[in-house]
Design a protein around this motif. Structure first.
Motif, PDB file in Angstrom:
ATOM      1  N   ARG A  46       0.862  -1.186   0.000  1.00 49.79           N
ATOM      2  CA  ARG A  46       0.000   0.000   0.000  1.00 49.79           C
ATOM      3  C   ARG A  46       0.894   1.230   0.000  1.00 49.79           C
ATOM      4  NH1 ARG A  46      -5.363  -0.804   3.039  1.00 49.79           N
ATOM      5  NH2 ARG A  46      -4.981   1.373   3.505  1.00 49.79           N
ATOM      6  N   THR A  47       0.799   2.007  -1.055  1.00 51.22           N
ATOM      7  CA  THR A  47       1.624   3.201  -1.165  1.00 51.22           C
ATOM      8  C   THR A  47       0.785   4.349  -1.710  1.00 51.22           C
ATOM      9  OG1 THR A  47       3.670   4.090  -2.089  1.00 51.22           O
ATOM     10  CG2 THR A  47       2.450   2.581  -3.478  1.00 51.22           C
ATOM     11  N   SER A  48       1.087   5.536  -1.266  1.00 50.23           N
ATOM     12  CA  SER A  48       0.391   6.726  -1.756  1.00 50.23           C
ATOM     13  C   SER A  48       1.265   7.395  -2.805  1.00 50.23           C
ATOM     14  CB  SER A  48       0.128   7.705  -0.611  1.00 50.23           C
ATOM     15  OG  SER A  48      -0.742   7.121   0.334  1.00 50.23           O
ATOM     16  N   ARG A  49       0.622   7.853  -3.875  1.00 45.57           N
ATOM     17  CA  ARG A  49       1.333   8.539  -4.957  1.00 45.57           C
ATOM     18  C   ARG A  49       0.530   9.760  -5.361  1.00 45.57           C
ATOM     19  NH1 ARG A  49       1.208   3.103  -6.442  1.00 45.57           N
ATOM     20  NH2 ARG A  49      -0.574   3.501  -7.755  1.00 45.57           N
ATOM     21  N   MET A  50       1.238  10.806  -5.728  1.00 46.78           N
ATOM     22  CA  MET A  50       0.548  11.992  -6.231  1.00 46.78           C
ATOM     23  C   MET A  50       1.421  12.724  -7.232  1.00 46.78           C
ATOM     24  SD  MET A  50       0.782  14.739  -3.088  1.00 46.78           S
ATOM     25  CE  MET A  50      -0.504  13.948  -2.197  1.00 46.78           C
ATOM     26  N   VAL A  51       0.747  13.426  -8.134  1.00 49.67           N
ATOM     27  CA  VAL A  51       1.410  14.259  -9.126  1.00 49.67           C
ATOM     28  C   VAL A  51       0.823  15.659  -8.993  1.00 49.67           C
ATOM     29  CG1 VAL A  51       1.765  14.663 -11.599  1.00 49.67           C
ATOM     30  CG2 VAL A  51       1.716  12.314 -10.711  1.00 49.67           C
ATOM     31  N   LEU A  52       1.698  16.641  -8.851  1.00 53.13           N
ATOM     32  CA  LEU A  52       1.273  18.035  -8.744  1.00 53.13           C
ATOM     33  C   LEU A  52       1.890  18.809  -9.899  1.00 53.13           C
ATOM     34  CD1 LEU A  52       1.973  18.553  -4.936  1.00 53.13           C
ATOM     35  CD2 LEU A  52      -0.150  17.815  -6.009  1.00 53.13           C
ATOM     36  N   ILE A  53       1.062  19.534 -10.625  1.00 53.07           N
ATOM     37  CA  ILE A  53       1.540  20.351 -11.740  1.00 53.07           C
ATOM     38  C   ILE A  53       1.146  21.790 -11.451  1.00 53.07           C
ATOM     39  CG2 ILE A  53       1.364  20.787 -14.215  1.00 53.07           C
ATOM     40  CD1 ILE A  53       0.574  17.798 -14.489  1.00 53.07           C
ATOM     41  N   GLY A  54       2.116  22.686 -11.477  1.00 57.35           N
ATOM     42  CA  GLY A  54       1.813  24.072 -11.172  1.00 57.35           C
ATOM     43  C   GLY A  54       2.979  24.981 -11.487  1.00 57.35           C
TER      44      GLY A  54
ATOM     45  N   SER B 113       6.801  18.043  -0.052  1.00 56.95           N
ATOM     46  CA  SER B 113       7.193  16.705   0.418  1.00 56.95           C
ATOM     47  C   SER B 113       7.129  16.625   1.934  1.00 56.95           C
ATOM     48  CB  SER B 113       8.606  16.360  -0.059  1.00 56.95           C
ATOM     49  OG  SER B 113       8.625  16.192  -1.448  1.00 56.95           O
ATOM     50  N   GLU B 114       7.612  17.651   2.599  1.00 54.51           N
ATOM     51  CA  GLU B 114       7.587  17.686   4.071  1.00 54.51           C
ATOM     52  C   GLU B 114       6.148  17.658   4.586  1.00 54.51           C
ATOM     53  OE1 GLU B 114       8.644  20.896   7.554  1.00 54.51           O
ATOM     54  OE2 GLU B 114      10.023  20.747   5.848  1.00 54.51           O
ATOM     55  N   GLN B 115       5.271  18.443   3.979  1.00 59.08           N
ATOM     56  CA  GLN B 115       3.872  18.473   4.413  1.00 59.08           C
ATOM     57  C   GLN B 115       3.194  17.133   4.167  1.00 59.08           C
ATOM     58  OE1 GLN B 115       2.202  21.830   2.349  1.00 59.08           O
ATOM     59  NE2 GLN B 115       3.141  23.310   3.717  1.00 59.08           N
ATOM     60  N   PHE B 116       3.497  16.498   3.041  1.00 56.64           N
ATOM     61  CA  PHE B 116       2.908  15.199   2.742  1.00 56.64           C
ATOM     62  C   PHE B 116       3.413  14.141   3.723  1.00 56.64           C
ATOM     63  CE2 PHE B 116       2.890  11.183   0.257  1.00 56.64           C
ATOM     64  CZ  PHE B 116       1.514  11.028   0.197  1.00 56.64           C
ATOM     65  N   ARG B 117       4.718  14.131   3.990  1.00 53.32           N
ATOM     66  CA  ARG B 117       5.275  13.154   4.933  1.00 53.32           C
ATOM     67  C   ARG B 117       4.690  13.304   6.335  1.00 53.32           C
ATOM     68  NH1 ARG B 117      10.148  14.082   1.854  1.00 53.32           N
ATOM     69  NH2 ARG B 117      10.576  12.198   0.681  1.00 53.32           N
ATOM     70  N   ALA B 118       4.315  14.508   6.710  1.00 53.13           N
ATOM     71  CA  ALA B 118       3.717  14.737   8.027  1.00 53.13           C
ATOM     72  C   ALA B 118       2.355  14.056   8.155  1.00 53.13           C
ATOM     73  CB  ALA B 118       3.582  16.235   8.283  1.00 53.13           C
ATOM     74  N   CYS B 119       1.739  13.719   7.023  1.00 47.02           N
ATOM     75  CA  CYS B 119       0.429  13.061   7.029  1.00 47.02           C
ATOM     76  C   CYS B 119       0.527  11.544   7.036  1.00 47.02           C
ATOM     77  CB  CYS B 119      -0.377  13.479   5.796  1.00 47.02           C
ATOM     78  SG  CYS B 119      -0.742  15.229   5.719  1.00 47.02           S
ATOM     79  N   LEU B 120       1.710  10.997   6.857  1.00 48.23           N
ATOM     80  CA  LEU B 120       1.870   9.553   6.751  1.00 48.23           C
ATOM     81  C   LEU B 120       1.730   8.852   8.096  1.00 48.23           C
ATOM     82  CD1 LEU B 120       4.932   9.345   4.325  1.00 48.23           C
ATOM     83  CD2 LEU B 120       2.518   9.010   3.772  1.00 48.23           C
TER      84      LEU B 120
END
Length: 86
Positions: A45-53, A62-69
């Motif tokens: 089970r792994t989370s993946r995301m793509v952000l385009i901006g 990355s830091e904010q996402f890791r804080a949610c893990l």
């Protein structure tokens, strides 16, 4: 919170305690998410995301996402472990 220069984002999230994948997408400020198929037995089970901006800050995102893990990875089929972790 997502930065305003974000144009398109999409991903699949592994949510602890839920046997289904959470599939989401966003265009500008419009967000849509729904449950998808179940994780198969033994599937990692792994989370993946793509952000385009424009002018995104990858280290900060990355830091904010890791804080949610969750503190440890879950493997599909280990529902007893998931229940203990909740």
């Amino acid at each position: 919170s997502l930065p305003t220069p974000l144009i398109v984002a999409q991903g699949i999230l592994a949510v602890r305690g839920n046997p289904q994948k959470f599939i989401w997408q966003s265009v500008h400020m419009i967000f849509e998410g729904k449950l998808g198929g179940e994780w198969t037995d033994g599937e990692v089970r792994t989370s993946r995301m793509v952000l385009i901006g424009v002018k995104l800050n990858p280290p900060e995102l990355s830091e904010q996402f890791r804080a949610c893990l969750a503190s440890r990875p879950a493997v599909a089929g280990n529902s007893e472990e998931d229940k203990k972790a909740m």
